[in-house]
Design a protein around this motif. Sequence first.
Motif, PDB file in Angstrom:
ATOM      1  N   ALA A 130      -0.701  52.933 -44.599  1.00  6.08           N
ATOM      2  CA  ALA A 130      -1.074  51.520 -44.665  1.00  6.08           C
ATOM      3  C   ALA A 130       0.147  50.638 -44.914  1.00  6.08           C
ATOM      4  CB  ALA A 130      -2.115  51.302 -45.761  1.00  6.08           C
ATOM      5  N   ALA A 131       1.058  51.096 -45.779  1.00  8.49           N
ATOM      6  CA  ALA A 131       2.273  50.329 -46.069  1.00  8.49           C
ATOM      7  C   ALA A 131       3.137  50.205 -44.818  1.00  8.49           C
ATOM      8  CB  ALA A 131       3.049  50.997 -47.198  1.00  8.49           C
ATOM      9  N   ALA A 132       3.335  51.334 -44.122  1.00  9.76           N
ATOM     10  CA  ALA A 132       4.161  51.328 -42.913  1.00  9.76           C
ATOM     11  C   ALA A 132       3.527  50.481 -41.814  1.00  9.76           C
ATOM     12  CB  ALA A 132       4.374  52.752 -42.430  1.00  9.76           C
ATOM     13  N   LYS A 133       2.192  50.500 -41.759  1.00  8.80           N
ATOM     14  CA  LYS A 133       1.472  49.746 -40.736  1.00  8.80           C
ATOM     15  C   LYS A 133       1.587  48.242 -40.973  1.00  8.80           C
ATOM     16  CE  LYS A 133      -1.822  49.522 -37.431  1.00  8.80           C
ATOM     17  NZ  LYS A 133      -1.630  50.029 -36.054  1.00  8.80           N
ATOM     18  N   SER A 134       1.436  47.805 -42.223  1.00  9.00           N
ATOM     19  CA  SER A 134       1.361  46.365 -42.494  1.00  9.00           C
ATOM     20  C   SER A 134       2.725  45.725 -42.734  1.00  9.00           C
ATOM     21  CB  SER A 134       0.452  46.099 -43.696  1.00  9.00           C
ATOM     22  OG  SER A 134       1.034  46.565 -44.897  1.00  9.00           O
ATOM     23  N   ALA A 135       3.739  46.512 -43.073  1.00  5.01           N
ATOM     24  CA  ALA A 135       5.068  45.953 -43.330  1.00  5.01           C
ATOM     25  C   ALA A 135       5.771  45.602 -42.017  1.00  5.01           C
ATOM     26  CB  ALA A 135       5.914  46.944 -44.119  1.00  5.01           C
ATOM     27  N   ARG A 136       6.620  44.577 -42.083  1.00  3.77           N
ATOM     28  CA  ARG A 136       7.416  44.232 -40.910  1.00  3.77           C
ATOM     29  C   ARG A 136       8.567  45.213 -40.696  1.00  3.77           C
ATOM     30  NH1 ARG A 136       6.783  39.292 -38.263  1.00  3.77           N
ATOM     31  NH2 ARG A 136       4.608  38.638 -38.568  1.00  3.77           N
ATOM     32  N   LYS A 137       9.113  45.732 -41.800  1.00  6.85           N
ATOM     33  CA  LYS A 137      10.174  46.731 -41.732  1.00  6.85           C
ATOM     34  C   LYS A 137       9.940  47.795 -42.798  1.00  6.85           C
ATOM     35  CE  LYS A 137      13.163  45.544 -38.471  1.00  6.85           C
ATOM     36  NZ  LYS A 137      13.540  46.467 -37.367  1.00  6.85           N
ATOM     37  N   VAL A 138      10.313  49.028 -42.469  1.00  4.53           N
ATOM     38  CA  VAL A 138      10.278  50.135 -43.419  1.00  4.53           C
ATOM     39  C   VAL A 138      11.719  50.551 -43.675  1.00  4.53           C
ATOM     40  CG1 VAL A 138       9.550  52.513 -43.838  1.00  4.53           C
ATOM     41  CG2 VAL A 138       8.031  50.936 -42.599  1.00  4.53           C
ATOM     42  N   ILE A 139      12.110  50.528 -44.934  1.00  2.00           N
ATOM     43  CA  ILE A 139      13.447  50.972 -45.326  1.00  2.00           C
ATOM     44  C   ILE A 139      13.343  52.388 -45.865  1.00  2.00           C
ATOM     45  CG2 ILE A 139      15.409  50.578 -46.887  1.00  2.00           C
ATOM     46  CD1 ILE A 139      14.607  47.619 -46.969  1.00  2.00           C
ATOM     47  N   THR A 140      14.279  53.254 -45.500  1.00  2.00           N
ATOM     48  CA  THR A 140      14.374  54.563 -46.128  1.00  2.00           C
ATOM     49  C   THR A 140      15.847  54.875 -46.386  1.00  2.00           C
ATOM     50  OG1 THR A 140      13.523  56.832 -46.084  1.00  2.00           O
ATOM     51  CG2 THR A 140      14.486  55.989 -44.028  1.00  2.00           C
ATOM     52  N   VAL A 141      16.125  55.961 -47.081  1.00  2.00           N
ATOM     53  CA  VAL A 141      17.464  56.144 -47.664  1.00  2.00           C
ATOM     54  C   VAL A 141      18.322  57.185 -46.960  1.00  2.00           C
ATOM     55  CG1 VAL A 141      16.766  55.302 -49.932  1.00  2.00           C
ATOM     56  CG2 VAL A 141      16.502  57.735 -49.391  1.00  2.00           C
ATOM     57  N   SER A 142      17.810  57.800 -45.894  1.00  2.00           N
ATOM     58  CA  SER A 142      18.613  58.769 -45.148  1.00  2.00           C
ATOM     59  C   SER A 142      18.016  58.955 -43.767  1.00  2.00           C
ATOM     60  CB  SER A 142      18.678  60.119 -45.877  1.00  2.00           C
ATOM     61  OG  SER A 142      17.392  60.732 -45.918  1.00  2.00           O
ATOM     62  N   GLU A 143      18.837  59.474 -42.865  1.00  2.00           N
ATOM     63  CA  GLU A 143      18.341  59.793 -41.526  1.00  2.00           C
ATOM     64  C   GLU A 143      17.304  60.914 -41.609  1.00  2.00           C
ATOM     65  OE1 GLU A 143      18.860  58.229 -38.794  1.00  2.00           O
ATOM     66  OE2 GLU A 143      20.458  56.862 -39.455  1.00  2.00           O
ATOM     67  N   CYS A 144      17.481  61.816 -42.557  1.00  2.00           N
ATOM     68  CA  CYS A 144      16.515  62.891 -42.779  1.00  2.00           C
ATOM     69  C   CYS A 144      15.137  62.320 -43.122  1.00  2.00           C
ATOM     70  CB  CYS A 144      17.002  63.809 -43.900  1.00  2.00           C
ATOM     71  SG  CYS A 144      15.787  65.022 -44.455  1.00  2.00           S
ATOM     72  N   SER A 145      15.087  61.366 -44.052  1.00  2.00           N
ATOM     73  CA  SER A 145      13.815  60.748 -44.411  1.00  2.00           C
ATOM     74  C   SER A 145      13.233  59.971 -43.240  1.00  2.00           C
ATOM     75  CB  SER A 145      14.002  59.823 -45.617  1.00  2.00           C
ATOM     76  OG  SER A 145      14.124  60.573 -46.814  1.00  2.00           O
ATOM     77  N   LYS A 146      14.082  59.334 -42.456  1.00  2.00           N
ATOM     78  CA  LYS A 146      13.597  58.608 -41.286  1.00  2.00           C
ATOM     79  C   LYS A 146      12.882  59.551 -40.331  1.00  2.00           C
ATOM     80  CE  LYS A 146      15.056  55.663 -37.420  1.00  2.00           C
ATOM     81  NZ  LYS A 146      16.149  54.863 -36.825  1.00  2.00           N
ATOM     82  N   GLU A 307      23.512  65.864 -45.232  1.00  8.37           N
ATOM     83  CA  GLU A 307      23.806  64.552 -44.639  1.00  8.37           C
ATOM     84  C   GLU A 307      24.614  63.690 -45.598  1.00  8.37           C
ATOM     85  OE1 GLU A 307      21.386  60.445 -43.456  1.00  8.37           O
ATOM     86  OE2 GLU A 307      20.302  62.355 -43.487  1.00  8.37           O
ATOM     87  N   ILE A 308      24.217  63.666 -46.853  1.00 10.20           N
ATOM     88  CA  ILE A 308      24.867  62.789 -47.826  1.00 10.20           C
ATOM     89  C   ILE A 308      26.202  63.362 -48.302  1.00 10.20           C
ATOM     90  CG2 ILE A 308      24.622  61.689 -50.089  1.00 10.20           C
ATOM     91  CD1 ILE A 308      22.793  60.640 -47.737  1.00 10.20           C
ATOM     92  N   VAL A 309      26.242  64.659 -48.549  1.00  9.96           N
ATOM     93  CA  VAL A 309      27.431  65.272 -49.158  1.00  9.96           C
ATOM     94  C   VAL A 309      28.489  65.623 -48.125  1.00  9.96           C
ATOM     95  CG1 VAL A 309      28.198  67.316 -50.421  1.00  9.96           C
ATOM     96  CG2 VAL A 309      26.150  66.103 -51.153  1.00  9.96           C
ATOM     97  N   GLY A 310      28.071  65.913 -46.899  1.00  7.49           N
ATOM     98  CA  GLY A 310      29.037  66.327 -45.891  1.00  7.49           C
ATOM     99  C   GLY A 310      29.680  67.652 -46.247  1.00  7.49           C
ATOM    100  N   GLU A 311      31.000  67.708 -46.166  1.00  9.31           N
ATOM    101  CA  GLU A 311      31.742  68.940 -46.446  1.00  9.31           C
ATOM    102  C   GLU A 311      32.291  68.995 -47.870  1.00  9.31           C
ATOM    103  OE1 GLU A 311      31.817  71.461 -44.292  1.00  9.31           O
ATOM    104  OE2 GLU A 311      30.524  70.188 -43.061  1.00  9.31           O
ATOM    105  N   ALA A 312      31.801  68.101 -48.720  1.00  7.38           N
ATOM    106  CA  ALA A 312      32.359  67.996 -50.078  1.00  7.38           C
ATOM    107  C   ALA A 312      31.627  68.850 -51.095  1.00  7.38           C
ATOM    108  CB  ALA A 312      32.359  66.535 -50.521  1.00  7.38           C
ATOM    109  N   ALA A 313      30.897  69.870 -50.659  1.00  6.23           N
ATOM    110  CA  ALA A 313      30.198  70.766 -51.575  1.00  6.23           C
ATOM    111  C   ALA A 313      30.048  72.133 -50.922  1.00  6.23           C
ATOM    112  CB  ALA A 313      28.836  70.209 -51.945  1.00  6.23           C
ATOM    113  N   VAL A 314      29.889  73.149 -51.749  1.00  6.03           N
ATOM    114  CA  VAL A 314      29.534  74.484 -51.263  1.00  6.03           C
ATOM    115  C   VAL A 314      28.019  74.542 -51.131  1.00  6.03           C
ATOM    116  CG1 VAL A 314      29.472  76.937 -51.880  1.00  6.03           C
ATOM    117  CG2 VAL A 314      31.571  75.617 -52.194  1.00  6.03           C
TER     118      VAL A 314
END
Length: 374
Positions: A130-146, A307-314
């Motif tokens: 319902a939120a996604a339907k009625s909102a003009r825009k949906v914001i999310t925090v990563s391409e994964c979540s998108k 996605e967020i960390v890239g190559e900066a972690a094991v």
Amino acid sequence: MKIGIDARKIRDFGIGIHLENLIRYIPEHDAENEYIIFHYPGDETRIPQTGPNIRLVPDHSPKYSLQELVVLPVKMRRQRLDLFHAPHYTLPPFRPCKAVVTIHDAIHLRFPEYLPHPAAYYYAKWMMWAAAKSARKVITVSECSKRDLITYLHIPPTKIEVVYNGIEVCDQSLLHDSKPCQSVLDRFEIHCSYLLYFGNFMPHKNLETLIKAYGILKRRYQIPQCLVLAGKNDRLKETLHTLIQQEQVAQDVILTGVVEEAWKSSLYACADLFVYPSLYEGFGLQTLEAMAHQIPVVITDIAALTEIVGEAAVRCDPRSAENMAEAIYAVLSNPTLKASLIDKGNVRVQAFSWRAMARKTVEIYHSVLQEAQQ
């Protein structure tokens, strides 16, 4: 124009940090529009009032209630809002103004078994839809979540905007001063150097696998580090205590409980290594916080974290305690690798900024308001 923001979740762990920084930096990017911040009475001190265009309006509506779906729209009309931003998926579907909603992740849809009751799944799915339907825009925090929102809610990709969370640069003096470290050791009764997990204690955080991995590290390599599990642990406390006893590491695992904001930075800065064992994340802010404090990071090989960390972690397999233990030991036993991870982390955190998050969010507000005028 008037833009309303629902800040009733400002005390929540992740969304609260997001909200605080959004409100803090809005006046830097928008001095013309007026911002009406809906909040619970008593939370005034948590809300940054960094500009003359920030105004607070108290609201008592319980979160996840029918009341919020009725009372908030009444207050939107009373305040003559042109736009309302819900920072969570509980957006009233019937409103007197346009809206933007932030849906941080789709964990309730991907892992319904982690919800306390089957009815919670249907509530979450309907409210998100319902939120996604009625909102003009949906914001999310990563391409994964998108991708998850497109898959589970069938939201048109053009309707979703990815706006990354940010990170504050920590006080560099903490990184070279032994006094804060001794203070944090005393405060949480930590008796040795330590590995750190910091975050929520929810089933998808996969702390059981981390504890098993730590048991392997103690038995196989006799590592000197304690394991510190920091955060509110009411929901899983009994389960974790049982597992800690089974792994025979009760003397070396410390559950801090809730960590006050004043202690958070020192807790990061004094750790030998940060581990994030999660099965699923929408973003994984704590990984960036750890990197900002110049400690090496081990993450699970899941989409949002990579996605967020890239190559900066094991990276390690979230389902394998054996693999997680070996990944942790690889960092602890290799000073060159540890130094490389710290250097890469220093570079990686530069790509994330709360100011940039606020600026992009304000740009979305403006685009929605402009569309409404056309």
